[in-house]
Design an enzyme around this catalytic site. Structure first.
Site, short mmCIF file in Angstrom:
data_model
loop_
_atom_site.label_atom_id
_atom_site.label_comp_id
_atom_site.label_asym_id
_atom_site.label_seq_id
_atom_site.Cartn_x
_atom_site.Cartn_y
_atom_site.Cartn_z
CG PHE A 60 -1.94 -1.18 1.00
CD1 PHE A 60 -3.28 -0.78 0.24
CD2 PHE A 60 -1.76 -2.59 1.64
CE1 PHE A 60 -3.84 -2.06 0.05
CE2 PHE A 60 -3.02 -3.20 1.50
CZ PHE A 60 -3.94 -3.15 0.59
CB SER A 61 0.76 4.11 2.00
OG SER A 61 -0.67 4.64 1.52
CB ILE A 62 5.56 1.13 1.26
CG1 ILE A 62 5.72 0.91 2.84
CG2 ILE A 62 6.85 0.82 0.62
CD1 ILE A 62 6.66 -0.40 3.08
#
Length: 368
Positions: A60-62
């Site tokens: 996800f937001s990594i």
């Protein structure tokens, strides 16, 4: 005294043995060299396939860290500036009073377009043109630059379309050509991942979660207006073949060592490769906005595309750290004070950053 590699391996093995994690990777770089390369557990609990160092995880937001890094690469080459209006590159975006939104506003989550239409489906998110059209039709939630609110999905499509307009290439191609190939991790760092590679991925699972807290929240909270519940990060969403194949640069598919290596190449040279200049890095990681998050309500401190502070800490406690955490408890970050970069990727989606805290503390205490 055992080495940091041994300490982290022992911690990872204990996390798996206790059931707190199913499979994970940890990578640590110091001054451009990898000093920790740890794997533990299984990539797929159904088959027992073990995690290896080259097992990609959807984190996800990594991936936003890589998205922001691409923006800095292109800014350094003069394709646009941080104060360039987005509509100068992408005229259609200027509709509905958005002509004043700049690249800087996008990178600091102050652009004022944090939401996607509430009828957006997962299939829509996988169609680039659909998401671009939604942004063109969007109206501002606030005057750009005056407030910040996490642009959970829209950050990736905003930067991605800016990149496409500036280079003529999809952002996944730019990621491969400008970061993946020079750093030797093109097969471990993706936005859109070819279907032929999906068999290598770790399979995500949801940890048991108490959903009663959501039931008690008012329905008119901004977070519920920014995205339909069907797009909240879950294992089912992150395992979808269309999600894995699509360019969704608000997230990414990566190994720990690939994203840690990228951050190492921001701090300095990695095998002769440095992604941006020291001057550019200073600007990129300096605090550009600090204040309450208008979407989720928590305090936020942003550099240009990177959160400031360790994910389990605060900007005041760890002001030299910048990076991005991912829903489910993963994280990747760099510390300019120590020359260290850390990445933790995992497949059991938890509501906390306990594993990040444990590993991050080991690294910090090692004197790295």
């Amino acid at each position: 005294m055992s080495t940091l590699q041994d300490q982290v391996q022992q911690a990872a093995d204990e996390l798996v043995a206790s059931g707190r994690e199913h499979g994970l990777q940890v990578a640590v770089y110091r001054d451009g060299a990898q000093v920790v390369d740890v794997v533990a557990g299984v990539a797929d609990t159904e088959t027992g396939r073990p995690v290896t160092a080259d097992t990609p995880f959807y984190n996800f937001s990594i991936g936003k860290g890589a998205t922001a890094t691409i923006a800095h690469l292109l800014a350094e080459r003069g394709l646009f500036g941080y104060d360039t209006p987005v509509a100068e590159l992408w005229p259609e975006f200027g509709a509905h009073g958005k002509g004043g939104v700049t690249v800087r506003h996008v990178l600091t989550h102050t652009a004022g377009v944090p939401g996607v239409p509430l009828d957006t489906t997962p299939e829509d998110v996988c169609r680039w043109e659909t998401m671009v059209a939604a942004l063109e039709n969007a109206e501002l939630w606030w005057e750009p630059g005056t407030k910040a609110g996490y642009h959970a999905y829209t950050f990736g499509f905003l930067v991605g379309e800016i990149v496409r307009r500036a280079t003529g290439k999809p952002i996944s191609q730019v990621l491969r050509e400008e970061i993946g190939e020079p750093l030797g991790v093109a097969g471990e760092l993706y936005f859109g991942m070819p279907a032929t590679e999906h068999h290598r991925l770790a399979r995500l699972e949801d940890a048991p979660m108490d959903m009663s807290a959501f039931a008690d929240m008012p329905a008119d909270l901004p977070m519920f207006k920014a995205s339909p519940m069907s797009l909240m990060p879950t294992a089912a969403l992150g395992n979808r073949p269309d999600y894995l194949a699509a360019d969704i640069p608000a997230g990414g598919k990566t190994t720990a060592r690939a994203i840690a290596r990228m951050y190492a190449a921001l701090l300095g040279e990695v095998d002769g490769v440095r992604l941006i200049s020291p001057e550019r890095l200073r600007e990129a990681r300096a605090v550009a906005y600090s204040g309450p998050d208008e979407v989720f309500g928590m305090p936020s401190t942003w550099g240009l595309g990177y959160a400031i502070g360790r994910p389990d800490s605060s900007p005041e406690q760890t002001p030299t750290v910048f990076g991005m955490a991912g829903a489910g408890g993963s994280a990747a970050y760099a510390d300019t004070a120590t020359g260290v970069t850390v990445a933790i990727t995992k497949n059991l989606l938890t509501a906390d950053f306990g594993t990040v805290t444990l590993i991050g503390d080991l690294v910090a205490k090692s004197g790295s």
